[in-house]
Design an enzyme around this catalytic site. Structure first.
Site, short mmCIF file in Angstrom:
data_model
loop_
_atom_site.label_atom_id
_atom_site.label_comp_id
_atom_site.label_asym_id
_atom_site.label_seq_id
_atom_site.Cartn_x
_atom_site.Cartn_y
_atom_site.Cartn_z
N GLY A 128 -1.45 10.16 4.62
CA GLY A 128 -1.08 9.02 3.80
C GLY A 128 -2.29 8.36 3.17
CB THR A 129 -5.64 7.51 4.48
OG1 THR A 129 -5.12 6.74 5.57
CG2 THR A 129 -6.92 6.87 3.97
CD GLN A 153 4.85 2.97 9.06
OE1 GLN A 153 5.84 3.30 9.70
NE2 GLN A 153 3.63 3.16 9.52
CG HIS A 186 0.72 10.83 11.41
ND1 HIS A 186 0.67 9.74 12.24
CD2 HIS A 186 0.01 10.49 10.31
CE1 HIS A 186 -0.05 8.79 11.66
NE2 HIS A 186 -0.45 9.21 10.50
CB CYS A 215 -4.13 1.98 10.70
SG CYS A 215 -2.88 3.20 10.25
#
Ligand code: PLP
Length: 381
Positions: free
Chosen positions: A70-71, A175, A197, A320
Site C-alpha cells: 500500500g505504501t 483498509q 496483507h 503502522c
C-alpha cells in the site's frame, strides 16, 4: 497464534489458506518476462491475477500496477497526473490520510492543502467545496475507510465535486478492500490503492489502479515490467497470493458485514459498564470490523500491553505506528481531547475472528480498565 485472540486485522490479517496455497504456486513460477515455457506460464498466472484483482474493484485490468504494498501504491499515486503531462499543480490531502499519502504528498514540492474532518471523522465537504473554488488543478487524496476509526467517506459525493472542478481524485482503499464492496466506477475515483496483507496475503504486495489516461512517472529505473510503469521482476509469490486473498475476501463480504453485529454488541456492553466510554466515529458509517474507543484517564500503552499479556492483540490507534505509541493525527483532526486520545484502543476483527473474541475482549478490557481507573497496578494473568 493458537490460544490467542487476534483483534488487529487493520494492522495485518493472518494469511488466508487460499493465499498460502497460491503463494506456493508463485514459489514455483518462472520469470514472467522470459519467453520460454516457464516464463509464458508465469505471465499467464500473473495476467489472471491482474484481471482478478482489477475485477475485485471493478476496474480495467490494464490500469492495475503491482507494487510492493500500500505504501508504494500511495507514493506512486501522489505523483499522478493526466496524460500527456502536467495538470496537477497542488495537492489537497485529508487530515486523516495515512502517512503513506500525506508524507508522499509533502515530499513533492507542490503546495499541499489539508482538508479538515468533522468530529465524527467524516471529510468536511463544505471545506472541500471552498478549496475547489480555486481553479488551480488539484490531486485530491481522500481514503475510502480510515485505518483507526473505520469511518467510511462519502467518496461518490466527493468525486462528483472533484470531477466538476476538472481535478483528480485518489482514493486509498487499503483498509476498505475486502471489508466492503468496491467499484471504482461507482466511486468515480481516478486512482485507488490496495494492499495485499490487509486482505490475508503476505506482506510486501499491493497495487495501484489508475484509470486510462493517467500517468505516474516511474520511480525506479530498470526493466520495462508493468508496461514500463514499475521496473523490477514481479513478486510472483505475493501477486498470486494477493489475487487469491482478494477472491476469498470478495466471496465472503457478507460474512464480513455480519461482524458489525458483534462490534455493536461489544460497544453496547462496554458502554453499559462504562457510560462515559467514547467510541470514535460511531455516528458515521463505519467498516463492520473496526472499533476505536477510549475512556478518559486510561493509558493505551498500558492497556495494549496488559491485553497482550492476557492473550489479546489489539492496537493503540494507528497500526503502522504500533510499537511506538504516538499521538493519533486522526483523533487530533477529529478534535478528540488529549485525555481521551491517550487511552484509545483499536479493535479490528477479520476473516478468522469469532463472536466469542468480542466477548473475551469485553470481559478483559473491562477488568483492566476498571483496575486502571482505580489506579491499581495492572498485573499480567
Ligand atoms: N494506507 C492505509 C489506510 C493503511 O492503513 C496502511 C497500512 O496500515 C497503508 C496505506 C500502507 O500499506 P502497507 O502496509 O501495505 O504499506
Amino acid at each position: 497464534m493458537s490460544g490467542r485472540v487476534y483483534l488487529d486485522y487493520n494492522a495485518t490479517a493472518p494469511v488466508r489458506p487460499e493465499a498460502r496455497a497460491a503463494a506456493l504456486d508463485g514459489l514455483q513460477a518462472g520469470n514472467p518476462s522470459s519467453v520460454h515455457y516457464e516464463g509464458r506460464h508465469a505471465r499467464a498466472l500473473m495476467d489472471k491475477a491482474r484481471r482478478d484483482i482489477a475485477g475485485f474493484i471493478g476496474g480495467a485490468h490494464e490500469g492495475l500496477i503491482f507494487t510492493s504494498g500500500g505504501t508504494e501504491a500511495c507514493n506512486m499515486a501522489a505523483k499522478l497526473s493526466a496524460a500527456p503531462a502536467g495538470g496537477v499543480q497542488r495537492l489537497v490531502v485529508s487530515a486523516i490520510e495515512h502517512v503513506a499519502v500525506s508524507k508522499a504528498a509533502a515530499a513533492l514540492g507542490l503546495p499541499v492543502q489539508t482538508l479538515p474532518v468533522t468530529p465524527h471523522g467524516l471529510i468536511d465537504v463544505p471545506a472541500l467545496a471552498t478549496v475547489l473554488q480555486d481553479p488551480t488543478p488539484a490531486l485530491v487524496c481522500v481514503m475510502l475507510a480510515n485505518n483507526e476509526t473505520g469511518v467510511v467517506q462519502p467518496i461518490e459525493e466527493i468525486s462528483a465535486m472533484v470531477r466538476a472542478h476538472g481535478s483528480l481524485l485518489f482514493v486509498d482503499a487499503v483498509q476498505a478492500a475486502g471489508k466492503m464492496p468496491i467499484d471504482v466506477a461507482a466511486l468515480g475515483c481516478d486512482a485507488l490503492a490496495l494492499s495485499g496483507h490487509k486482505l490475508g496475503a503476505p506482506m510486501g504486495t499491493g497495487a495501484l489502479w489508475a484509470r486510462d489516461g493517467l500517468v505516474t512517472p516511474p520511480h525506479m529505473q530498470g526493466g520495462g515490467q508493468e508496461l514500463g510503469r514499475r521496473a523490477g521482476s514481479e513478486n510472483m509469490v505475493g501477486i498470486l497470493a494477493f489475487a487469491a486473498a482478494a477472491k476469498a475476501s470478495g466471496d465472503t463480504l457478507t460474512d464480513f458485514a455480519a461482524m458489525a453485529a458483534w462490534r455493536d454488541d461489544m460497544e453496547a456492553q462496554l458502554r453499559a459498564a462504562f457510560p462515559e466510554l467514547e467510541v470514535f466515529g460511531a455516528e458515521a458509517p463505519r467498516l463492520a470490523n473496526t472499533s476505536s474507543f477510549s475512556l478518559a484517564g486510561l493509558s493505551s500503552e498500558m492497556l495494549v500491553m496488559a491485553l497482550d499479556l492476557a492473550g489479546i492483540s489489539v492496537s493503540a490507534g494507528s497500526a503502522c505506528s504500533s510499537g511506538k505509541v504516538s499521538r493519533s493525527h486522526v483523533l487530533d483532526a477529529m478534535g478528540v481531547s488529549d485525555d481521551l486520545s491517550k487511552g484509545v484502543v483499536r479493535v479490528s476483527f477479520g476473516w478468522a475472528s469469532r463472536a466469542s473474541d468480542a466477548e473475551t475482549l469485553v470481559e478483559t478490557w473491562s477488568r483492566l480498565a476498571a483496575k486502571q481507573k482505580s489506579s491499581e497496578k495492572i498485573v499480567a494473568e
